[in-house]
Design an enzyme around this catalytic site. Structure first.
Site, PDB file in Angstrom:
ATOM      1  CD  GLU A 264      17.818 -24.216 -26.536  1.00 23.98           C
ATOM      2  OE1 GLU A 264      17.414 -23.587 -27.550  1.00 23.98           O
ATOM      3  OE2 GLU A 264      17.524 -23.909 -25.384  1.00 23.98           O
ATOM      4  CB  CYS A 298      14.526 -20.730 -27.478  1.00 23.09           C
ATOM      5  SG  CYS A 298      14.598 -22.201 -26.442  1.00 23.09           S
TER       6      CYS A 298
END
Length: 491
Positions: A264, A298
């Site tokens: 990720e 993010c």
């Protein structure tokens, strides 16, 4: 245990925080005896010092996980499920304490931290339910030569590497599915925010997680320790959350022993507002998408693309809302925007803003670091930002919203896709057909259609392009920690 002066705004006993390595169910100092200072970003002062693990310590953690693996994999799914459910309950019972701890070492506002604890705990509840539903398959081969039986078995010892921005959720999002699948883990949290990981380790033990099933270590030698673990044949899984740059390096390391990887990585999320959007709803969503965790996420909205007809109204509205935010120490109840994680982040974001202004952007509010102790940058809105500006092409990770204008739907899609990243995107329009059409065309693993918050333990979280590999959450998340075994049989 911690021996620094306690902070009066925190309600729990800070001198009782665990700060040693958690390996094989016991707390122990690092082999070198060295310690790593943990800094309160609200003041810039140390609040604790945690053990600094050596390569040998990391491999000891792998040994503990490997020894615990057979028994944990053989534990009935219902029993594993009940342990995970207990982890959820204990986290929610201690939500305030954990939230204060997150705010203390991370800097995020207390309200954001409470939300993180609830989100982090939910992974244990979700995967407690998934643990008993890891169903296999049985069907005929098309030729009718045999039956095809598929079982999903635990992949093995898993190394988990997590960042500082969500110190609870990034850990539980990996630990919960790994344990549900029957895997044992070694967690390496970021040295900026290790206290939450260690506090949670105590909760896992209290919930009944057997010794060695979860191991936690902190180190100033991240590269060396993770590399050593990836080259240990007992390790079969790496799950990493962090920058794309580091992710690329870890993928190269993992290739040597063909370790399964879930990644990720970074994001550069576009936030697209069409002329027909409900502007107030778009502004509400923008504040959530941009300012959750002070922009240090993010999934944060990174680039704002607003159609010309509503550009001014949106820019003025966003500037007014950002200017009104109460900036302060994360653990104060009145704070709406806390500090950045460290002084390097302040300097980096200041450079991005200065570059945009030099290229013609206008700061409608903010634009500068705030003086005094701690690592603060004023909530900022930039308008008329040129597409070549660094801030439109790099992950900001802070409270800055750059806005550019577009005219057509095709132009909006082209601008949104003009990045190597593809994690998250946001689209605002009252035309459902347009919203779905644009959502399908944007290259991202997740889309918020008229929503500023998308993350959910029941949904597959992950990106495309250089934003990552694999998915976390949902039923996809547990599959990341399994291997499909095919058995051919006839009867």
């Amino acid at each position: 245990m911690n021996h620094y002066s306690p902070i009066s705004e925190i309600s729990f006993d800070q001198n009782r925080l665990p700060t040693d390595l958690f390996i094989g169910g016991t707390w122990r100092p690092g082999g070198s005896g060295a310690r790593i200072d943990v800094i309160d970003p609200s003041t810039g002062k140390p609040i604790a010092a945690v053990a600094d693990a050596s390569v040998e310590d990391a491999l000891d953690a792998v040994s503990a996980a490997s020894e615990a693996m057979p028994a944990w994999a053989a534990t009935p799914p219902r029993q594993r499920s009940e342990i995970l459910r207990r982890c959820f309950e204990l986290m929610m019972d201690r939500q305030t304490m954990l939230a204060e701890l997150i705010s203390l070492e991370n800097g995020k506002s207390l309200s954001d931290a409470k939300g993180e604890v609830a989100y982090a705990a939910e992974f244990f509840r979700w995967f407690a339910e998934e643990a008993v539903r890891l169903n296999g398959e049985l069907y005929h081969a098309p030729s009718d030569a045999n039956r095809i039986i598929v079982q999903y078995q635990p992949i093995g010892v898993s190394v988990l590497v997590t960042p500082w921005n969500f110190p609870a959720a990034m850990a539980t999002r990996k630990i919960a599915p790994a344990l549900a699948a029957g895997c044992t883990v070694v967690l390496k949290p970021a040295t900026e925010t290790p206290l939450t990981a260690y506090a949670l380790a105590e909760i896992y033990r209290e919930a009944g997680v057997p010794d060695g099933v979860v191991n936690v270590y902190t180190t100033s030698k991240s590269g060396a320790t993770v590399s050593a673990m990836l080259h240990d044949p007992r390790v079969r899984k790496l799950s990493f959350t962090g920058s794309t740059e580091v992710g690329r390096k870890l993928l190269r390391e993992a290739a040597d022993t063909v370790v399964s990887c879930s990644m990720e990585l970074g994001g550069n999320a576009p936030f697209v507002v069409f002329d027909d959007a409900d502007i107030e709803a778009a502004l509400d969503g923008a504040m959530i998408a941009k300012m959750r965790n002070g922009g240090e996420a993010c999934t944060a909205a990174n680039r704002f693309y607003v159609q010309r007809g509503v550009h001014q109204a949106f820019a003025d509205g966003l500037a007014a809302r950002m200017a009104s935010l109460k900036v302060g120490k994360g653990y104060l109840a009145s704070t709406q925007c806390g500090p950045l994680i460290n002084p390097d982040a302040v300097e980096r974001i200041g450079g991005l803003v200065d570059d945009a202004v030099e290229r013609g952007a206008t700061a409608l509010t903010g634009g500068k670091a705030q003086p005094g102790e701690g690592f603060y940058f004023a909530p900022t809105v930039l308008s008329q930002v040129d597409g070549s500006a660094r801030i439109m092409n790099e992950e900001i990770f802070g409270p800055v919203a750059p806005i550019a204008i577009f005219d057509s739907e095709d132009e909006a899609v082209r601008m949104a896709n003009a990045t190597e990243y593809g994690l998250m995107a946001y689209v605002y329009t009252t035309d459902l057909g347009r919203g779905l059409r644009v959502s399908e065309r944007i290259e991202a693993g997740m889309i918020g259609l008229n929503r500023g918050l998308v993350s959910d333990p029941a949904a597959p979280f992950g990106g495309v392009k250089q934003s990552g590999l694999g998915r976390e959450g949902s039923h996809h998340g547990i599959r990341e920690f399994t291997e499909a075994k095919y058995i051919a049989a006839s009867w």
